[in-house]
Design a protein around this motif. Sequence first.
Motif, short mmCIF file in Angstrom:
data_model
loop_
_atom_site.label_atom_id
_atom_site.label_comp_id
_atom_site.label_asym_id
_atom_site.label_seq_id
_atom_site.Cartn_x
_atom_site.Cartn_y
_atom_site.Cartn_z
N SER A 128 0.83 -1.20 0.00
CA SER A 128 0.00 0.00 0.00
C SER A 128 0.87 1.25 0.00
N PRO A 129 0.32 2.40 -0.47
CA PRO A 129 1.11 3.65 -0.48
C PRO A 129 1.65 4.03 0.89
N VAL A 130 0.84 3.82 1.93
CA VAL A 130 1.30 4.15 3.29
C VAL A 130 2.47 3.26 3.68
N ALA A 131 2.36 1.96 3.35
CA ALA A 131 3.44 1.03 3.67
C ALA A 131 4.69 1.33 2.85
N VAL A 132 4.51 1.76 1.61
CA VAL A 132 5.66 2.14 0.78
C VAL A 132 6.42 3.30 1.44
N PHE A 133 5.66 4.26 1.96
CA PHE A 133 6.30 5.40 2.61
C PHE A 133 7.10 4.97 3.83
N PHE A 134 6.49 4.16 4.70
CA PHE A 134 7.15 3.80 5.96
C PHE A 134 8.20 2.71 5.80
N ARG A 135 8.06 1.86 4.78
CA ARG A 135 8.98 0.73 4.64
C ARG A 135 10.05 0.94 3.57
N VAL A 136 9.82 1.90 2.67
CA VAL A 136 10.78 2.12 1.59
C VAL A 136 11.31 3.56 1.60
N SER A 137 10.41 4.52 1.38
CA SER A 137 10.83 5.91 1.20
C SER A 137 11.47 6.48 2.46
N LEU A 138 10.79 6.35 3.60
CA LEU A 138 11.29 6.94 4.84
C LEU A 138 12.62 6.35 5.28
N PRO A 139 12.79 5.02 5.28
CA PRO A 139 14.12 4.48 5.67
C PRO A 139 15.24 4.95 4.75
N LEU A 140 14.98 5.02 3.44
CA LEU A 140 16.02 5.44 2.52
C LEU A 140 16.38 6.92 2.68
N ALA A 141 15.42 7.71 3.10
CA ALA A 141 15.65 9.16 3.27
C ALA A 141 15.99 9.53 4.70
N ALA A 142 16.06 8.55 5.59
CA ALA A 142 16.18 8.82 7.02
C ALA A 142 17.44 9.60 7.37
N ARG A 143 18.55 9.30 6.72
CA ARG A 143 19.81 9.97 7.06
C ARG A 143 19.72 11.47 6.78
N GLY A 144 19.21 11.83 5.62
CA GLY A 144 19.07 13.24 5.29
C GLY A 144 18.06 13.93 6.18
#
Length: 228
Positions: A128-144
């Motif tokens: 789901s879009p929400v899961a994509v955000f929390f499981r893919v997008s957010l972890p990859l962008a977390a450092r920045g």
Amino acid sequence: MSSVWVPLLLSLKVAAWATLLATVLGVAVAYGLSLWSSRWCDLVDAVLTLPMVLPPTVTGYYLLVLLGRRGWLGPWLAERGIELVFTWQGAVVAASVVAFPMVLKAARAAFLDVDHRLEQAAAVLGVSPVAVFFRVSLPLAARGILAGVLLAFARALGEFGATLMVAGSIPGRTQTLSIAIYEAVQAGEDGYANFLVLVTSATCVVALCLAAWLAPGANRLRKARSSP
């Protein structure tokens, strides 16, 4: 000695809450802007970044117009028993507004740097879009994002003008470190002011060093410098 720690603890509390608010709103808005393809996107980004470049007193005036007793939202808040002007909660609002652009700029850049093919692959697999955000997008962008959060904390900790306009300078209630320094200098208490300046400077230096270490590309730059 208690008079030294009171503004420090109050500043840390205000900065922590302001950073939390700025992080939640900044990450959400940054993610939305990173997905929004429109000619208006840069204009919206510029408007939201205004507190970074406006004089703090101007930002504080806008907040008073919005939240004051005679402001746009003031009467509505008063009817519900919410009072922000001359309270530490008002200081939180002022600090979060000026810290918000730090998170927004860093988070937007981090989200734009994410490989969108990974997000698309997750969506194809039925995530789901929400899961994509929390499981893919957010972890990859977390450092920045974390780098922006640390910058926001340092900015909130040193906030002066907007906080003074909205919350005032009430010792023990709204007098943060930066305001206490100003009051100490005005009163000729140089020793007290010097100690507060050192504490504020040390805290901000630590936050800035951590932000630089966590910034995207920092590891690559360090490796490039260390390589023969």
